[in-house]
Structure formats: structure tokens, C-alpha cells
Design an enzyme around this catalytic site. Structure first.
Site, PDB file in Angstrom:
ATOM      1  N   ASP A  39      45.021  34.395  31.885  1.00 21.67           N
ATOM      2  CA  ASP A  39      43.991  34.898  30.972  1.00 21.67           C
ATOM      3  C   ASP A  39      43.646  33.790  29.987  1.00 21.67           C
ATOM      4  OD1 ASP A  39      42.235  36.595  29.749  1.00 21.67           O
ATOM      5  OD2 ASP A  39      43.748  37.870  28.807  1.00 21.67           O
ATOM      6  N   ASP A  62      37.012  35.014  32.719  1.00 24.04           N
ATOM      7  CA  ASP A  62      38.098  34.433  31.929  1.00 24.04           C
ATOM      8  C   ASP A  62      39.490  34.859  32.377  1.00 24.04           C
ATOM      9  OD1 ASP A  62      37.842  37.050  31.119  1.00 24.04           O
ATOM     10  OD2 ASP A  62      38.098  36.639  28.994  1.00 24.04           O
ATOM     11  N   GLU A  63      39.616  35.503  33.532  1.00 21.94           N
ATOM     12  CA  GLU A  63      40.942  35.935  33.974  1.00 21.94           C
ATOM     13  C   GLU A  63      41.000  35.986  35.491  1.00 21.94           C
ATOM     14  OE1 GLU A  63      42.028  40.033  33.345  1.00 21.94           O
ATOM     15  OE2 GLU A  63      39.929  40.641  33.202  1.00 21.94           O
TER      16      GLU A  63
END
Length: 358
Positions: free
Chosen positions: A13, A107-108
Site C-alpha cells: 500500500d 496505490d495498492e
């Protein structure tokens, strides 16, 4: 007899991703509370730096509320193409370690490194190396959670943020979740957490002790899921390249739209954004959805499912315009308009959809 292998799952993350990219690219923003979004009266925070989060600023928060909490907050406009490019760089690193990469968002990502391509001795060592490479390539930090299923790995990645990692070893998941508030569980939103709290269910231990039949009756299929994660159980596999279910665009306006011409123009702009994605991915959808939020915050949606995927920009606009026209005459001003394509499928070069003009 079958052999059961304990999975090694990493959840990576990025730390305050959008805001961190802005701080990286503009040295004047470093160390300052930053929000990506619009400072206008109806703007919302898309992302907040850790300096801003100390004041209680969070994503999806109205800008006016964020500024009350942090008067020195600096707003910067989003640059999604930049974020997408950085995300592509990060994912290229992931694929050096495993083909099993599932990115729910920019973003992850979940990685199944049960058999990692580098032959590293542990998932912990793998996560450490990946984070170091991300920092070296992008000058951005990432946090990681390591465990034996996706649910626990996601929880673990929040434990030592920012720029840290945490391991929930095999066999310890049930004990780990027991003391956690149910609001921390991925998949249990704020409203569901409040409902559970009113039922006397505040922690993982409370949720584990709840009657499964009662959870099923109150929450449907989700109730069975809540019972499983209260025991630290999750048998979902890491699924690479999941097909996207929809693509949409919506905007909240500074001033209410009060005429049909204004609303139609807004729908066309949202359709333009959606079609840009269609052209880039060669993927379209059979279902067109138009969303509107009135000044009193009441939300209405209109949808139409076609026989085949929408194959031209003009067709998308035509369907969206017909859908939103069902709201005319306007009962009040409209503050938000959105257009979404769903029921996605690949769009062939020769496909054209002849839409009846009604």
C-alpha cells in the site's frame, strides 16, 4: 492425500500516494499539509498528506471541513495521468517477483509470493526488497502487510504506516483480529460498523461470538463473510488482471445546474471522460448509467442496458442524454452529474451499434 500449502500473501500500500507524488514533484510542498482536490465550496479531498492527516483531514472530506480543521492546508489539483504512470512503474516491480498480482486500485496491490520468482527465503524478505526498489525507482515510500490470506495482509499493511511492514504469521489471525474494532475490518464500512456497534458488536471477538444465523438474517451474504473474517479466515485467491466492471466519471459543481441545457452539457463532458478511457483500453460496456444529485442531496439514477457494447462516442452521448432527459423539467437544482459504463466487454474494431433515435 492432497497437500495443503499455506499461502504467502503481501499487500503493498503506497503511503498517501497522490499527495506524496505532489510533494515529491514540488519541493515547496514537502513537510506541509497537502490535499489533492479542489478548495472550492463544493470540492472534496481526493487525498491528504500525513501532515494534513494529523489535523483529521481525510479523503472524501468536503474541502470546507478540511480547511476548518487545518487552515494552512494547501490544495493542489489532481494529475491522474502522472499517478497512473507511477502506478505502472510500481506494478512492473511486482511482476519481477510473481505473476499473481491483483491491483484493486492505483496505490495498492495483493501479491501471492508462495512461489516467488526470485527464490527469496520468505515473504518478509520479499516485501522488504520490493519496498526498497519502489523507493529507489519512484522516491516514494510504501507499506506492506504479510500474512497467509488477503484479509489479514490488508489489515497488516495498516499496522506500521507509513514506510513500514508488519507480519501476521500462520495460525495467529484469529487472535490478531479479536481485539480490533470492527470498523478496522476491510469490507465493513462506517455505517455497517455503527449498526454492529448498536447490536453490541464492537470488536472482532464480539463478531466471532455472534450467532452466524443472526448475522445472515441481518446482513445477508455479507453476514457469512463477517463471521469468517472474525475468525481470521479468507480463502479468496489473488486474481491477476481482474476485468474491470465499470468506468465512470462524475463532478460536483460549484453552482447548482438549473436548466436542461446546463445538465445536458455536463452529461456530455462526463461522457467525454468515459470515452477517453474506452478508446485507451478498447473496452466498452452495454449498460449506460446516469447519476444526478439534487441540491437537497437526493440521488437519482437512470440506466439502460443495450444488446451490445456501446461502440462510439456519439452513441454514448445519445443514450446518456436520453436518460438524463427523463429528469426534465428539473424539480430543483442539480449539484452533481455522473456517467458510467458497466457490463464491460472488449470492443471489436468493426463493431458498431446502431441506436434508435427516439
Amino acid at each position: 492425500m492432497p497437500t495443503f500449502v499455506t499461502r504467502k500473501i503481501i499487500h503493498v500500500d503506497m503511503d498517501a500516494f497522490f499527495a506524496s507524488v505532489e510533494q515529491r514533484d514540488d519541493p515547496g510542498l514537502r513537510g506541509r499539509p497537502v490535499a489533492v482536490g479542489s478548495a472550492s465550496g463544493r470540492g472534496v479531498v481526493a487525498a491528504a498528506s500525513y501532515e494534513a492527516r494529523k489535523f483529521g483531514v481525510r479523503s472524501a472530506m468536503p474541502s470546507v471541513v478540511a480547511l476548518r480543521r487545518c487552515p494552512d492546508l494547501v490544495f493542489v489539483p489532481h494529475r491522474f495521468e502522472v499517478y497512473r504512470e507511477v502506478s505502472r512503474q510500481i506494478r512492473s516491480i511486482f511482476h519481477d517477483y510473481t505473476p499473481l498480482v491483483e491491483p484493486p486500485s492505483l496505490d495498492e496491490a495483493y501479491l501471492d509470493v508462495t512461489a516467488n520468482l526470485k527464490g527469496l527465503p520468505s515473504a518478509t524478505a520479499t516485501a522488504s526488497e520490493i519496498r526498497a526498489r519502489i523507493l529507489d525507482m519512484t522516491r516514494l515510500t510504501a507499506s506492506a502487510g504479510i500474512s497467509y490470506n488477503k484479509f489479514l495482509a490488508k489489515l497488516a499493511s495498516d499496522q506500521n504506516k507509513p514506510n513500514g511492514q508488519f507480519v501476521i504469521p500462520p495460525g495467529t489471525g484469529e487472535a490478531f483480529v479479536a481485539a480490533l474494532p470492527v470498523g478496522r475490518f476491510h469490507g465493513i464500512g462506517p455505517k455497517t460498523a455503527e449498526k454492529l456497534n448498536r447490536m453490541g458488536i464492537e470488536t472482532g471477538a464480539d463478531l466471532r461470538a455472534a450467532d452466524p444465523a443472526m448475522l445472515l438474517a441481518r446482513f445477508g451474504k455479507s453476514g457469512a463473510w463477517y463471521h469468517k473474517i472474525a475468525h481470521g479466515e479468507d480463502d479468496r485467491a489473488v486474481t491477476p488482471d481482474r476485468p474491470r466492471k465499470s468506468s465512470g466519471s462524475e463532478t460536483t459543481f460549484e453552482h447548482d445546474l438549473t436548466t436542461p441545457d446546463e445538465v445536458l452539457a455536463a452529461v456530455r463532458r462526463m461522457a467525454d471522460h468515459v470515452w477517453t478511457w474506452v478508446e485507451r483500453t478498447r473496452t466498452s460496456g452495454k449498460t449506460v448509467v446516469v447519476k444526478a444529485r439534487y441540491a437537497d442531496f437526493r440521488i437519482v439514477t437512470r440506466s439502460r442496458t443495450l444488446e451490445r457494447a456501446v461502440a462510439s462516442h456519439a452513441d454514448l452521448i445519445a443514450v446518456a442524454e436520453r436518460l438524463v432527459a427523463t429528469l426534465f423539467p428539473l424539480r430543483s437544482g442539480i449539484r452533481l452529474v455522473g456517467v458510467t459504463l458497466a457490463s464491460m466487454e472488449e470492443l471489436g474494431e468493426a463493431e458498431q451499434l446502431a441506436l434508435p433515435v427516439e
